[in-house]
Enzyme design. Structure first.
Site, short mmCIF file in Angstrom:
data_model
loop_
_atom_site.label_atom_id
_atom_site.label_comp_id
_atom_site.label_asym_id
_atom_site.label_seq_id
_atom_site.Cartn_x
_atom_site.Cartn_y
_atom_site.Cartn_z
N THR A 1 -31.53 19.25 5.48
CA THR A 1 -31.27 19.72 4.11
C THR A 1 -29.93 20.44 3.98
O THR A 1 -29.48 20.70 2.86
CB THR A 1 -32.35 20.74 3.70
OG1 THR A 1 -32.32 21.82 4.66
CG2 THR A 1 -33.73 20.12 3.68
N CYS B 1 -27.48 19.21 8.66
CA CYS B 1 -28.87 19.13 9.14
C CYS B 1 -29.65 18.35 8.09
O CYS B 1 -29.05 17.69 7.24
CB CYS B 1 -29.45 20.51 9.46
SG CYS B 1 -29.80 21.59 8.05
C1 RB5 Z 1 -35.30 19.36 11.19
O1 RB5 Z 1 -36.51 18.70 11.06
C2 RB5 Z 1 -34.98 20.09 9.90
O2 RB5 Z 1 -35.84 21.17 9.75
C3 RB5 Z 1 -33.54 20.56 9.87
O3 RB5 Z 1 -32.70 19.47 10.05
C4 RB5 Z 1 -33.08 21.26 8.62
O4 RB5 Z 1 -33.40 20.52 7.48
C5 RB5 Z 1 -33.44 22.67 8.50
O5 RB5 Z 1 -33.06 23.37 7.55
#
Ligand code: RB5
Length: 150
Positions: A69, A67
């Protein structure tokens, strides 16, 4: 070797990159999506991948989730019974997550980890075996928490 993969929109480019990287090494990839840049919810893709791993349906024993992060998708994956997901942003942690923790899911962050480093992390994670021994007892205790904290 068969590896399951999944991501949300924040991880789609790194997921696609690692997918091609693995396929180039002759590794079969089961891609659980997402497949577009449209906004979506990372727990949905964590659930799809984790169900695949724990059910044994595709034969993939390990998976990689991405994802933005790596944080949200790793938190979600660790809610699934039988999953030990490790968010890794360096090679040493990737090795240790296999050797000491027997992690069956690797989580990466597209917005935090460059593709070159991500490839090295993936290689280390795939190549490292669980050491067992005293670590097995600790991993068993982690899995017991699924019942103890119900
Ligand atoms: C999506 O915008 C983001 O919140 C997701 O990819 C992730 O980083 C969440 O932890």
């Amino acid at each position: 070797m068969k590896i399951a993969m999944g991501c949300d929109h924040g991880g789609i480019h790194l997921k696609e990159h690692i997918k091609k990287y693995l396929m180039g090494k002759g590794i079969e990839v089961i891609d659980h999506g997402t497949y577009t840049e449209d906004s979506c919810d990372y727990p949905d893709y964590a659930a799809k991948l984790c169900k695949d791993i724990t059910s044994g349906v595709s034969g993939a024993e390990r998976g990689i989730l991405v994802c933005g992060t790596g944080i949200g998708i790793s938190i979600a994956a660790n809610k699934c019974k039988g999953i030990r997901a490790a968010l890794c942003a360096d090679v040493f942690s990737a090795k240790m997550s296999r050797e000491h923790n027997n992690a069956n899911v690797l989580c990466l962050g597209e917005r935090t980890t460059g593709v070159g480093l991500a490839e090295m992390i993936v290689d280390a994670w795939l190549e490292t075996e669980f050491a067992g021994g005293r670590h097995a007892r600790r991993v068993e205790k982690i899995m017991d928490l699924e019942k103890a904290c119900d």
